[in-house]
Design an enzyme around this catalytic site. Structure first.
Site, PDB file in Angstrom:
ATOM      1  N   ARG A   8       8.171  40.310  -5.144  1.00  0.00           N
ATOM      2  CA  ARG A   8       8.148  39.478  -3.944  1.00  0.00           C
ATOM      3  C   ARG A   8       8.118  37.974  -4.204  1.00  0.00           C
ATOM      4  NH1 ARG A   8       8.126  43.002   0.048  1.00  0.00           N
ATOM      5  NH2 ARG A   8       7.523  45.076  -0.589  1.00  0.00           N
ATOM      6  N   VAL A  58       5.051  50.809 -12.099  1.00  0.00           N
ATOM      7  CA  VAL A  58       5.644  52.117 -12.407  1.00  0.00           C
ATOM      8  C   VAL A  58       6.297  52.102 -13.793  1.00  0.00           C
ATOM      9  CG1 VAL A  58       6.035  52.704  -9.972  1.00  0.00           C
ATOM     10  CG2 VAL A  58       7.827  51.493 -11.252  1.00  0.00           C
ATOM     11  N   ASP A  59       6.027  51.044 -14.580  1.00  0.00           N
ATOM     12  CA  ASP A  59       6.766  50.847 -15.830  1.00  0.00           C
ATOM     13  C   ASP A  59       6.186  51.572 -17.047  1.00  0.00           C
ATOM     14  OD1 ASP A  59       4.547  49.205 -16.552  1.00  0.00           O
ATOM     15  OD2 ASP A  59       5.521  47.464 -15.653  1.00  0.00           O
ATOM     16  N   HIS A  98       1.728  54.044  -7.661  1.00  0.00           N
ATOM     17  CA  HIS A  98       3.080  54.126  -7.104  1.00  0.00           C
ATOM     18  C   HIS A  98       4.018  54.971  -7.962  1.00  0.00           C
ATOM     19  CE1 HIS A  98       1.994  50.159  -4.869  1.00  0.00           C
ATOM     20  NE2 HIS A  98       1.572  51.220  -4.225  1.00  0.00           N
ATOM     21  N   CYS A 108      20.587  68.032  -8.819  1.00  0.00           N
ATOM     22  CA  CYS A 108      19.683  69.006  -9.438  1.00  0.00           C
ATOM     23  C   CYS A 108      20.455  70.257  -9.868  1.00  0.00           C
ATOM     24  CB  CYS A 108      18.589  69.384  -8.447  1.00  0.00           C
ATOM     25  SG  CYS A 108      17.516  70.725  -8.995  1.00  0.00           S
ATOM     26  N   SER A 132      -0.534  40.276  -5.900  1.00  0.00           N
ATOM     27  CA  SER A 132      -0.707  39.392  -4.755  1.00  0.00           C
ATOM     28  C   SER A 132      -1.612  40.032  -3.700  1.00  0.00           C
ATOM     29  CB  SER A 132       0.651  39.039  -4.144  1.00  0.00           C
ATOM     30  OG  SER A 132       1.349  40.236  -3.843  1.00  0.00           O
ATOM     31  N   ASN A 186      -4.278  35.754 -10.682  1.00  0.00           N
ATOM     32  CA  ASN A 186      -2.932  35.847 -10.120  1.00  0.00           C
ATOM     33  C   ASN A 186      -2.359  34.434  -9.978  1.00  0.00           C
ATOM     34  OD1 ASN A 186      -0.850  37.602  -8.968  1.00  0.00           O
ATOM     35  ND2 ASN A 186      -1.235  36.476  -7.068  1.00  0.00           N
TER      36      ASN A 186
HETATM   37 ZN   LIG Z   1      16.303  70.925  -6.983  1.00  0.00          ZN
END
Ligand SMILES: [Zn+2]
Length: 247
Positions: free
Chosen positions: A35, A105-106, A121, A146, A188, A211
């Site tokens: 952001r 998420v890294d 997350h 899938c 933030s 921050n």
């Molecule tokens: Zn599937």
């Protein structure tokens, strides 16, 4: 006494301290935040990360979403944990921190050696089928759909319009309620429900915020440092190293 020494002292005196990190913890690794003026959501539409797109968009729009996540996965391969991740992992190993609650998420906290990581997350490094829930390695996203049911594959992250993973949330909440100190690094504190955890921590104990920009919780914090996360953590770490070990 410098503010770094005060924070170091507070960490040393805490019985159950926990860290809470956001995108600012990973910018020194070369990953963009979301952001700020150069953030991801200034360059890309948020629809690329929404459940709506995944479930209802035509193939062409879904392909854009897939390309977006493949690009982010590719970026992830090029980056390494930075001193923020490494210092927090070491503090956990030394018993100064109970764990890390993260909005990221890294997977960089895990790679730096943090053992108790609660990724609110989700995790970009794994993929699942949105229809049947089967898990796949990240490479599967290149091929898709899938193989088992033909459903659309997706990263194992929380998309806009989705709820946080229940088990991770419950553990993060428990850790927060037990904490007598929460150290926020690089967030933030504007994204909910994640930001409700530091809010709770401020009521129960000490909240320390590092921050670059001011946050809505600064006034409730014991200390709020508006500076680079690497610089601040290194300065605090230096103070800790100067202190005699706690008995
Ligand atoms: Zn599937």
């Amino acid at each position: 006494m410098t503010v770094y020494r005060e924070v170091a002292q507070a960490l040393r005196n805490a019985r159950r301290a926990v860290a809470f990190t956001g995108a600012g913890a990973s910018t020194a690794s070369g990953l963009p935040d979301f952001r700020s003026s150069r953030g991801l959501w200034r360059q890309f539409p948020e629809a690329l990360a929404s459940r709506e797109t995944l479930e209802h968009a035509l193939e062409e729009r879904y392909e854009e979403m897939r390309a977006f996540y493949l690009w982010r996965l590719e970026n992830l391969k090029k980056v390494e944990p930075n001193p923020v991740h490494r210092i927090l992992a070491r503090w956990e190993g030394e018993g100064l921190l109970q764990g890390v609650i993260t909005q990221n998420v890294d997977g960089l906290h895990q790679r730096a050696g943090s053992r108790r990581v609660l990724p609110l997350h989700g995790d970009l490094g794994s993929v699942r089928c949105h229809r049947c829930g089967r898990r796949y390695p990240p490479e599967a996203l290149e091929k898709g759909p899938c193989p088992a049911c033909g459903g659309r594959l997706r990263p194992n992250v929380v998309l806009f319009g989705e709820e946080l993973p229940r088990d991770v949330w419950d553990e993060a909440l428990t850790l927060t309620l037990q904490a007598d100190l929460m150290l926020v690094v690089g967030s933030s504190l504007e994204v909910y429900p994640a930001a409700s955890l530091p809010r709770l921590a401020a009521q129960a104990g000490k909240l320390i915020i590092i921050n670059r920009e001011p946050t809505p919780l600064d006034t409730q914090a014991f200390r709020a440092l508006h500076q680079d996360a690497v610089e601040a953590l290194q300065a605090i770490d230096k103070e800790l190293l100067r202190m005699p070990p706690s008995s």
